[in-house]
Enzyme design. Structure first.
Site, PDB file in Angstrom:
ATOM      1  N   SER A 119       0.898  -1.444   0.160  1.00 26.92           N
ATOM      2  CA  SER A 119      -0.043   0.013   0.016  1.00 26.92           C
ATOM      3  C   SER A 119       0.851   1.199   0.054  1.00 26.92           C
ATOM      4  O   SER A 119       1.889   1.304   0.776  1.00 26.92           O
ATOM      5  CB  SER A 119      -0.876   0.088   1.396  1.00 26.92           C
ATOM      6  OG  SER A 119      -1.461   1.283   1.358  1.00 26.92           O
ATOM      7  N   TYR A 143      -1.684  -0.110  10.208  1.00 23.87           N
ATOM      8  CA  TYR A 143      -2.131  -0.649   8.790  1.00 23.87           C
ATOM      9  C   TYR A 143      -0.891  -0.333   7.876  1.00 23.87           C
ATOM     10  O   TYR A 143      -0.210  -1.420   7.270  1.00 23.87           O
ATOM     11  CB  TYR A 143      -3.334  -0.067   8.028  1.00 23.87           C
ATOM     12  CG  TYR A 143      -3.324  -0.219   6.895  1.00 23.87           C
ATOM     13  CD1 TYR A 143      -4.007  -1.774   6.399  1.00 23.87           C
ATOM     14  CD2 TYR A 143      -3.142   0.436   5.920  1.00 23.87           C
ATOM     15  CE1 TYR A 143      -3.849  -1.919   4.987  1.00 23.87           C
ATOM     16  CE2 TYR A 143      -3.232   0.237   4.377  1.00 23.87           C
ATOM     17  CZ  TYR A 143      -3.756  -1.166   4.027  1.00 23.87           C
ATOM     18  OH  TYR A 143      -3.601  -1.396   2.590  1.00 23.87           O
ATOM     19  N   LYS A 147       2.096  -3.509   6.270  1.00 25.42           N
ATOM     20  CA  LYS A 147       2.234  -3.642   4.878  1.00 25.42           C
ATOM     21  C   LYS A 147       3.805  -3.581   4.672  1.00 25.42           C
ATOM     22  O   LYS A 147       4.221  -4.346   3.702  1.00 25.42           O
ATOM     23  CB  LYS A 147       1.646  -2.509   4.250  1.00 25.42           C
ATOM     24  CG  LYS A 147       0.125  -2.940   3.958  1.00 25.42           C
ATOM     25  CD  LYS A 147      -0.447  -4.320   3.368  1.00 25.42           C
ATOM     26  CE  LYS A 147      -1.862  -4.474   3.293  1.00 25.42           C
ATOM     27  NZ  LYS A 147      -2.243  -5.865   2.691  1.00 25.42           N
TER      28      LYS A 147
HETATM   29  C1  WQD Z   1      -9.040  10.441   0.113  1.00 24.69           C
HETATM   30  C2  WQD Z   1      -8.913  11.745   0.348  1.00 24.69           C
HETATM   31  C3  WQD Z   1      -9.367  12.529   2.344  1.00 24.69           C
HETATM   32  C4  WQD Z   1     -13.588  11.059   2.743  1.00 24.69           C
HETATM   33  C5  WQD Z   1      -6.734   5.597   2.658  1.00 24.69           C
HETATM   34  C6  WQD Z   1      -5.343   4.766   3.312  1.00 24.69           C
HETATM   35  C7  WQD Z   1      -4.603   3.971   2.168  1.00 24.69           C
HETATM   36  C8  WQD Z   1      -5.727   3.036   1.494  1.00 24.69           C
HETATM   37  C9  WQD Z   1      -6.783   3.935   1.020  1.00 24.69           C
HETATM   38  C10 WQD Z   1      -6.205   0.953   1.970  1.00 24.69           C
HETATM   39  C11 WQD Z   1      -8.185  12.184   1.335  1.00 24.69           C
HETATM   40  C12 WQD Z   1     -10.543  13.070   1.712  1.00 24.69           C
HETATM   41  C13 WQD Z   1     -12.234  11.593   2.310  1.00 24.69           C
HETATM   42  C14 WQD Z   1     -14.436  12.146   2.903  1.00 24.69           C
HETATM   43  C15 WQD Z   1     -12.826  13.771   2.279  1.00 24.69           C
HETATM   44  N1  WQD Z   1      -6.066   1.997   2.356  1.00 24.69           N
HETATM   45  N2  WQD Z   1     -11.944  12.639   2.203  1.00 24.69           N
HETATM   46  N3  WQD Z   1     -13.942  13.323   2.522  1.00 24.69           N
HETATM   47  O1  WQD Z   1      -6.819   8.718   3.216  1.00 24.69           O
HETATM   48  O2  WQD Z   1      -5.948   8.752   0.930  1.00 24.69           O
HETATM   49  O3  WQD Z   1      -6.172   6.665   1.891  1.00 24.69           O
HETATM   50  O4  WQD Z   1      -7.446   4.499   1.908  1.00 24.69           O
HETATM   51  O5  WQD Z   1      -6.292  -0.081   1.591  1.00 24.69           O
HETATM   52  O6  WQD Z   1      -3.642   3.243   2.961  1.00 24.69           O
HETATM   53  O7  WQD Z   1      -4.577   5.578   4.043  1.00 24.69           O
HETATM   54  O8  WQD Z   1      -8.036   7.498   1.117  1.00 24.69           O
HETATM   55  O9  WQD Z   1     -10.414   7.772   0.362  1.00 24.69           O
HETATM   56  O10 WQD Z   1     -10.011   7.927   2.831  1.00 24.69           O
HETATM   57  O11 WQD Z   1      -9.380   9.554   1.116  1.00 24.69           O
HETATM   58  O12 WQD Z   1     -12.185  15.029   2.050  1.00 24.69           O
HETATM   59  O13 WQD Z   1     -15.608  12.015   3.511  1.00 24.69           O
HETATM   60  O14 WQD Z   1     -10.510  12.446   0.381  1.00 24.69           O
HETATM   61  O15 WQD Z   1      -8.997  13.582   3.394  1.00 24.69           O
HETATM   62  O16 WQD Z   1      -7.692  13.505   0.977  1.00 24.69           O
HETATM   63  P1  WQD Z   1      -6.860   7.891   1.869  1.00 24.69           P
HETATM   64  P2  WQD Z   1      -9.512   8.120   1.567  1.00 24.69           P
END
Ligand code: WQD
Length: 326
Positions: A119, A143, A147
């Site tokens: 990841s 997490y 990985k």
């Molecule tokens: C994406 C962007 C949020 C929800 C995580 C893990 C990574 C992987 C994928 C694995 C960010 C923003 C989110 C919302 C928002 N995990 N956001 N409003 O945090 O990049 O990655 O998931 O399996 O290891 O860290 O993904 O989709 O949560 O967020 O503004 O309601 O959207 O701040 O910028 P992230 P995400």
């Protein structure tokens, strides 16, 4: 000979399984169906093994021998960052313990090829805006740490036995190759927005004062079908005698902001949104975008689908699921 896919009944695993089956490969899936669903894989044989238990290494070795397995795609894992902060020891037991049991089975059976779901979470909050694989991994949650440890375990196993392996560092995976294989868990920005829409709520934007063009977080969204194709490319790559690297970013090389994603969802769904800005989430980097040149050069893989296709396919999957289950 066949390919064992651990976690093959999950969102990403089921896409890998379907592509392998479509390519004429024999496939066997190991999944405890804690978050996966057997419906996703049709007739593909499924063996229920909880990889974290003491019995798992023996059970996996039996599956490998009885199905003539010659390569493993190891996807089974827990993947929720927040949950990993609350239950760190359990995450290590699940993800690191699962890898330990798999590697014992691999050693016992003399299996030579493993492709591993790693990841972009291994990078933590990097200083670089575009991250290549030479950036030092500094995970900031259990997490991501599990990985990274998984990658190290593979490297150690390779030194001991000559195992050939590839770790794929997934960036932000979304979309669906087939509507019925979409991600039903509201765990990423795209599915969280859909979930809020269904409940009549506005999308939340976690922070709008980042040093990015529109102030919202930028990520590298990769279509799950492109990601699944990367696993097939990695399996082929493991046949080659002179492999330069074992770790590959899997992303598009292009970033999209939260507002761009939300706008695309509005356009696709024909819904007008007024997103609500709330404070930034702790530990969220402003931008995380892959330099995906290594995987292009060495595996001949590149993402073929962009944000429009990701959102359109995710929306179709969401419609499919809601019409079917509600
Ligand atoms: C994406 C962007 C949020 C929800 C995580 C893990 C990574 C992987 C994928 C694995 C960010 C923003 C989110 C919302 C928002 N995990 N956001 N409003 O945090 O990049 O990655 O998931 O399996 O290891 O860290 O993904 O989709 O949560 O967020 O503004 O309601 O959207 O701040 O910028 P992230 P995400």
């Amino acid at each position: 000979m066949s390919v064992l896919v651990t976690g093959g009944a999950g969102y990403i695993g089921a896409h890998v399984v379907r592509l392998l089956a479509d390519a004429g490969r024999d496939v066997v899936v190991v999944d405890d169906c804690s978050t996966g669903s057997p419906e996703r894989i049709g007739d593909v044989p499924l063996v229920d093994v909880d990889l974290s238990t003491d019995a798992a290494a023996g059970e996996l070795a039996r599956v490998i021998r009885s199905h003539g397995v010659d390569a493993v795609v190891h996807i089974a894992a827990k993947k929720q960052v927040g949950e990993s902060m609350q239950r760190p020891a359990w995450y290590y037991r699940q993800n690191v313990g699962g890898m330990a049991n798999l590697l014992e089975a691999v050693a016992a059976t003399g299996l030579e090829r493993v492709v591993f779901s790693s990841s972009a979470a291994v990078y933590g909050v990097p200083d670089e805006t575009v991250v290549d694989e030479s950036v030092e991994p500094r995970p900031i949650n259990p997490y991501g740490a599990t990985k990274l440890v998984g990658e190290w375990m593979l490297a150690d196993a390779a030194r001991a036995t000559g195992l050939r392996h590839a770790s794929l560092r997934y960036f932000n995976v979304a979309g669906a190759g087939w509507p019925e294989l979409g991600d039903p868990e509201a765990l990423n920005l795209v599915t969280i927005v859909f979930d809020r829409m269904a409940r009549g709520l506005r999308p939340l934007v976690y922070g709008d004062a980042y040093a990015t063009p529109d102030g919202t977080g930028v990520r590298d969204y990769v279509h799950v079908l492109d990601l699944a194709e990367a696993h097939l490319a990695a399996l082929d790559h493991l046949d080659e005698p002179d492999r330069a690297h074992d770790v590959f970013n899997v992303g598009t090389g292009a970033g999209a902001s939260v507002l761009e994603v939300v706008d695309r969802i509005a356009a696709e769904s024909g819904t007008a949104f007024d997103p609500e800005v709330v404070p930034a989430r702790a530990g969220d980097p402003a931008q995380l975008v892959a330099d995906a040149s290594r995987i292009a050069a060495e595996l001949g893989w590149r993402a073929r689908r962009g944000l429009d296709e990701i959102i359109a396919s995710a929306w179709a999957a969401d419609r499919f699921r809601r019409s079917r289950y509600s």
